[in-house]
Scaffold this motif. Structure first.
Motif, short mmCIF file in Angstrom:
data_model
loop_
_atom_site.label_atom_id
_atom_site.label_comp_id
_atom_site.label_asym_id
_atom_site.label_seq_id
_atom_site.Cartn_x
_atom_site.Cartn_y
_atom_site.Cartn_z
N ARG A 228 0.82 -1.21 0.00
CA ARG A 228 0.00 0.00 0.00
C ARG A 228 0.86 1.26 0.00
O ARG A 228 0.35 2.35 -0.25
N SER A 229 2.13 1.11 0.30
CA SER A 229 3.05 2.25 0.32
C SER A 229 4.32 1.85 -0.43
O SER A 229 4.57 0.67 -0.69
N TRP A 230 5.13 2.84 -0.78
CA TRP A 230 6.37 2.55 -1.48
C TRP A 230 7.37 1.82 -0.59
O TRP A 230 8.17 1.01 -1.09
N ALA A 231 7.33 2.09 0.70
CA ALA A 231 8.19 1.33 1.62
C ALA A 231 7.82 -0.15 1.59
O ALA A 231 8.71 -1.03 1.64
N GLU A 232 6.53 -0.43 1.47
CA GLU A 232 6.10 -1.84 1.40
C GLU A 232 6.47 -2.48 0.06
O GLU A 232 6.72 -3.69 -0.01
N VAL B 133 3.85 -5.59 -10.07
CA VAL B 133 4.31 -4.37 -10.74
C VAL B 133 3.64 -3.19 -10.06
O VAL B 133 2.41 -3.14 -9.99
N PRO B 134 4.41 -2.21 -9.56
CA PRO B 134 3.78 -1.10 -8.83
C PRO B 134 3.15 -0.04 -9.70
O PRO B 134 2.18 0.60 -9.30
N LEU B 135 3.71 0.17 -10.93
CA LEU B 135 3.21 1.23 -11.81
C LEU B 135 3.31 0.81 -13.26
O LEU B 135 4.40 0.48 -13.74
N ALA B 136 2.20 0.82 -13.95
CA ALA B 136 2.17 0.64 -15.40
C ALA B 136 0.74 0.93 -15.86
O ALA B 136 -0.21 0.69 -15.12
N PHE B 137 0.59 1.43 -17.06
CA PHE B 137 -0.75 1.69 -17.56
C PHE B 137 -1.55 0.39 -17.59
O PHE B 137 -1.09 -0.63 -18.10
N GLY B 138 -2.77 0.44 -17.03
CA GLY B 138 -3.59 -0.75 -16.90
C GLY B 138 -4.18 -1.21 -18.21
O GLY B 138 -4.58 -0.39 -19.04
N GLY C 206 1.09 4.48 -2.33
CA GLY C 206 1.28 5.90 -2.06
C GLY C 206 2.04 6.07 -0.77
O GLY C 206 2.08 5.16 0.07
N GLU C 207 2.64 7.22 -0.58
CA GLU C 207 3.43 7.44 0.62
C GLU C 207 2.59 7.27 1.89
O GLU C 207 3.06 6.78 2.91
N ASP C 208 1.32 7.68 1.83
CA ASP C 208 0.44 7.54 2.99
C ASP C 208 -0.57 6.43 2.78
O ASP C 208 -1.57 6.35 3.51
N ARG D 97 16.13 3.56 -5.72
CA ARG D 97 16.14 2.61 -4.61
C ARG D 97 15.62 1.24 -5.04
O ARG D 97 16.10 0.19 -4.59
N LEU D 98 14.63 1.24 -5.92
CA LEU D 98 14.04 -0.03 -6.35
C LEU D 98 14.76 -0.66 -7.53
O LEU D 98 14.69 -1.88 -7.71
N LEU D 99 15.44 0.14 -8.32
CA LEU D 99 16.01 -0.35 -9.56
C LEU D 99 16.88 -1.61 -9.40
O LEU D 99 16.71 -2.57 -10.18
#
Length: 389
Positions: free
Chosen positions: A134-138, A228-233, A254-256, A198-200
């Motif tokens: 749910r967050s980028w840390a996760e 995959v965290p981000l890609a056009f659906g 998201g951060e929050d 950081r993720l690369l």
């Protein structure tokens, strides 16, 4: 007999629904025939609309081009041809900024018959819904915890690397982060770049060479990309039988924990100002964009509707395994990038700069965050000077 020529892009989502709708339309209007041609996904994003408008009557377009297209007089303003109540219905059933993304200088240049944003995706047989980050840390924690042979993927070819960068900037700096005079604020841009870097090193090795379709094809065939965290659906991959293994889709991290700032994509249908029969072309546009057709024939034929009633439809969500319901919040809070004449060229060229930096970093050569953002903004100033008059 009137023959209209249309141009779309070469994917089932781009071609099948307009082909099926054109056949249905001809049953209603046997005096009008519509012939569709396809272009590649890259050409869809990069081809000058004014050039296409000289050859085709109907154009499936990307909304960042509306600024330059309207200035060139390439497209017919649909608000001068369509009833006000129909346009009001389109606006009322838009998801997020999808309808207004085709508004410019007081006119409506296209209708959002296809809606999309960057979303998350996963293999439900490899990771449970309750485990989704749910967050980028996760996301980072997930990437570090996966067993050998399993990875997080992220389509980061030049075009999609820039799209993801803009999503991260909007998540960090808000919808108005981009300055149309100065470009990307340094702190916002550096924070977004740091997230990518950081993720690369943890990503699947195909990431830097992939666009979303290539990554989804791999996910559906192999078992090495879990999430995959981000890609056009693409709802096609959430439909049984479209590809090998079923994919599911979800809101972005998201951060929050809230899915804000996903770059808006999608496709609008426009009419060439050079068409020899603008009224007939507009009649088909109205037919294609109507809510009833969008949630029935259009959706069934591999389409990803722009009308919000389709996204909320129980039957549509049944056969797409919840694609629309599970990503609605992300699209509703998506980011509408600038649409003035300079932005498409800037986005393309900045994507090449960003991709080069990511490749160097993956090779262990480091990356100067501040320098890259400064280079992007110098590029923006150059393109803006070249384009805006």
């Amino acid at each position: 007999m009137t023959t209209l020529r249309g141009i779309t892009w070469d994917h089932a989502r781009g071609y099948e629904p307009v082909r099926a709708a054109s056949e249905e339309f001809r049953r209603l209007r046997p005096d009008i025939r519509i012939e569709w041609e396809k272009r590649s996904l890259k050409d869809f994003g990069d081809s000058p609309v004014d050039v296409l408008a000289r050859e085709y009557d109907l154009l499936m377009i990307d909304h960042p081009h509306v600024g330059i297209s309207s200035a060139q007089g390439a497209l017919a303003p649909l608000d001068l041809y369509l009833p006000a109540d129909f346009l009001a219905d389109q606006a009322a059933h838009a998801i997020g900024p999808s309808y207004r993304s085709y508004e410019w200088n007081g006119h409506q240049w296209a209708l959002a018959v296809d809606a999309a944003a960057q979303v998350a995706s996963y293999r439900p047989d490899l990771i449970g819904q309750e485990e989704l980050p749910r967050s980028w840390a996760e996301v980072e924690a997930l990437a570090r915890s996966l067993p050998p042979g399993r990875r997080v993927g992220w389509p980061l070819c030049p075009t999609d690397a820039m799209c993801s960068f803009l999503t991260l900037c909007a998540g960090e700096g808000g919808d108005a982060f981009f300055s149309e005079t100065d470009g990307i604020p340094r702190r916002t841009g550096e924070a977004a770049l740091e997230r990518m870097l950081r993720l690369l090193p943890l990503l699947h090795e195909s990431s830097l060479a992939s666009n979303p379709i290539q990554m989804y094809d791999r996910m559906a065939k192999e078992d090495d990309i879990v999430y995959v965290p981000l890609a056009f659906g693409y709802s096609n991959y959430a439909r049984s039988g479209f590809a090998g293994k079923l994919l599911r889709f979800a809101d972005i991290p998201g951060e929050d924990g809230r899915p804000r700032g996903a770059l808006l994509g999608g496709v609008g249908i426009a009419v060439s100002a050079s068409s020899s029969d603008i009224p007939s072309a507009v009649e088909f546009v109205r037919f294609l964009a109507g809510g009833e057709l969008q949630r029935t024939l259009y959706a069934r034929h591999e389409g990803q509707p722009g009308h919000g009633s389709a996204w909320r439809d129980a039957e549509v969500n049944r056969y797409t395994h919840g694609f629309f319901a599970d990503t609605y919040a992300t699209l509703a809070a998506s980011y509408l990038r600038p649409r003035h004449a300079a932005f498409p060229a800037f986005q393309e060229r900045a994507g090449a700069l960003l991709h080069e930096a990511l490749v160097r970093f993956r090779q262990g050569k480091g990356a100067d965050r501040s320098q890259l953002i400064a280079d992007m903004n110098r590029l923006y100033a150059t393109v803006r000077k070249e384009t805006l008059v």
